[in-house]
Write a protein that holds these residues in place. Structure first.
Motif, PDB file in Angstrom:
ATOM      1  N   ALA A  39       3.173   2.514  -2.366  1.00  0.00           N
ATOM      2  CA  ALA A  39       3.460   2.247  -0.951  1.00  0.00           C
ATOM      3  C   ALA A  39       2.915   3.351  -0.048  1.00  0.00           C
ATOM      4  O   ALA A  39       2.369   3.069   1.028  1.00  0.00           O
ATOM      5  N   TRP A  40       3.065   4.620  -0.469  1.00  0.00           N
ATOM      6  CA  TRP A  40       2.587   5.729   0.364  1.00  0.00           C
ATOM      7  C   TRP A  40       1.069   5.673   0.547  1.00  0.00           C
ATOM      8  O   TRP A  40       0.561   5.945   1.630  1.00  0.00           O
ATOM      9  N   GLY A  70       0.263   2.609   2.849  1.00  0.00           N
ATOM     10  CA  GLY A  70       0.785   2.869   4.191  1.00  0.00           C
ATOM     11  C   GLY A  70      -0.023   3.920   4.932  1.00  0.00           C
ATOM     12  O   GLY A  70      -0.332   3.761   6.124  1.00  0.00           O
ATOM     13  N   THR A  71      -0.388   4.989   4.211  1.00  0.00           N
ATOM     14  CA  THR A  71      -1.192   6.055   4.823  1.00  0.00           C
ATOM     15  C   THR A  71      -2.605   5.586   5.120  1.00  0.00           C
ATOM     16  O   THR A  71      -3.163   5.891   6.178  1.00  0.00           O
ATOM     17  N   ASN A 112       4.779   1.775   7.843  1.00  0.00           N
ATOM     18  CA  ASN A 112       4.078   0.960   6.847  1.00  0.00           C
ATOM     19  C   ASN A 112       4.661   1.165   5.455  1.00  0.00           C
ATOM     20  O   ASN A 112       4.916   0.211   4.712  1.00  0.00           O
ATOM     21  N   THR A 113       4.873   2.446   5.118  1.00  0.00           N
ATOM     22  CA  THR A 113       5.358   2.785   3.779  1.00  0.00           C
ATOM     23  C   THR A 113       6.763   2.248   3.546  1.00  0.00           C
ATOM     24  O   THR A 113       7.055   1.701   2.474  1.00  0.00           O
TER      25      THR A 113
END
Length: 381
Positions: A231-232, A235-236, A219-220
């Motif tokens: 993004a992290w 995504g997480t 995802n990230t």
């Protein structure tokens, strides 16, 4: 001879098993305030068992090793919660800019609808306000149903670690309880069934954590390529929502898509976010999870979806999270009970021969139906 004459009919055993299952579900529903934290504690204790056993190999006392394992889990979960809250606060600093951007997007959509369908802007605004007020009026009910009261959450924060500690510390004591409870069953079978339950749950939990980590990275990377900020975090967060099977990643794609819509100069970025998350979901369901978890947790997708729906009806949000591990445990129990083996088979995944082109002929041959049908026809003539 005595055993064969005293043996109860299969229909009697099946009815007794189904009635017992209904009673168990009723008890689960009425005692959910205690049993839901206990079920979460069992899952946590099973996932922490390798840590506690590892510490005990180095001469740690069982109580100390259990406490360290529970504290370690608290630190990890607290770290995840802090990460999410911290990122939300950081993103919130730009709240005014995001609000202005969303208002611009809303006005653009409103103008397009007016030109396209001839609906006055005031009517659209009024309808949006009406829907928003209705959603807000029900928000408290939804949140209360999903998470329970604040007191319940605080109680869970204390009770779940406490339950987890005692489940780890008294694990052999609880195992012996099952030997006492099922004296009529060979103890080797009880021991084997308990080991299977542990293996299935452990495989599911370790597999889930591993898959979540891989999905978080995918995802990230996708969000970074698209140039989406934080993004992290997004995504997480989407990977953590995999606790809600089948729908987690899809729900997790909404926030970054909206954020991309508000911060980028083209709506294609938002479409790209949703498209990438769907690709990740496809890879997770068809490649990542099958290769990591394998056949250790064998639940067919139809039964998994039904279990999730029933879990949600029974326990709300907690039921959605608990549905699959509980179904995996139920399958192991059904496989061990002669009168319920058919239902254990129904929950499991189909074999390869079930999905072949000529599967019906294979099935007829497997159950020797051709010979039986021929005999029946011969008798009729």
């Amino acid at each position: 001879m005595a055993d064969s004459t005293n043996k109860k009919p299969y229909s009697y055993e099946l009815a007794a098993s189904l009635l017992s299952m209904v009673l168990i579900i009723a008890v689960l529903y009425f005692l959910q305030s205690v049993l839901v934290p206990l079920m979460f504690s069992i899952l946590i204790a099973i996932s922490l068992f390798p840590v506690a056993r590892f510490l005990e190999k180095y001469n740690f006392h069982r109580a100390l090793s259990s406490i360290i394992a529970v504290i370690l889990s608290i630190v990890v979960i607290s770290g995840l919660i802090w990460f999410i809250i911290h990122q939300v606060i950081v993103i919130g600093h730009n709240g005014a800019d995001l609000q202005n951007k969303f208002m611009t997007i809303f006005n653009t959509i409103q103008q397009w609808i007016t030109v396209r369908f001839g609906v006055e802007p005031g009517e659209i605004t009024e309808k949006v306000k009406e829907l928003s007020n209705e959603a807000l009026s029900h928000a408290g009910t939804y949140l209360s149903a999903a998470f329970g009261s604040v007191g319940g959450i605080l109680a869970g924060v204390v009770i779940v670690p406490l339950f987890s500690f005692f489940l780890l510390y008294y694990r052999d004591f609880f195992r012996e309880f099952f030997f006492h409870a099922f004296k009529g069953t060979p103890q080797s079978k009880v021991h084997e069934t308990l080991n299977k339950i542990y293996t299935v749950v452990q495989s599911y939990l370790l597999g889930l954590v591993t898959v979540m980590a891989i999905v978080a990275v995918l995802n990230t990377v996708g969000l970074m390529v698209l140039g989406v900020q934080y993004a992290w975090f997004f995504g997480t967060l989407a990977s953590l929502l995999m606790l809600l099977p089948y729908i987690g990643i899809a729900i997790g794609s909404i926030l970054p898509a909206l954020f991309a819509l508000a911060t980028k100069d083209s709506y294609w970025y938002a479409i790209g976010v949703v498209a990438w998350f769907q690709v990740v979901q496809f890879l997770e369901g068809n490649l990542i999870t099958p290769n990591i978890v394998g056949g250790k947790v064998s639940i067919n997708p139809l039964m998994a979806v039904i279990a999730i729906l029933l879990g949600g009806m029974l326990f709300g949000l907690a039921g959605l999270i608990l549905a699959l591990p509980l179904t995996a445990v139920i399958k192991v129990l059904f496989d061990a009970i002669p009168s319920m083996k058919a239902f254990g088979f129904l929950i499991g995944e189909p074999e390869k021969y079930h999905l072949k082109k000529h599967s019906t002929m294979v099935l007829i041959k497997r159950w020797q139906l051709k010979d039986k049908l021929k005999e029946k026809n011969d008798d009729a003539h």
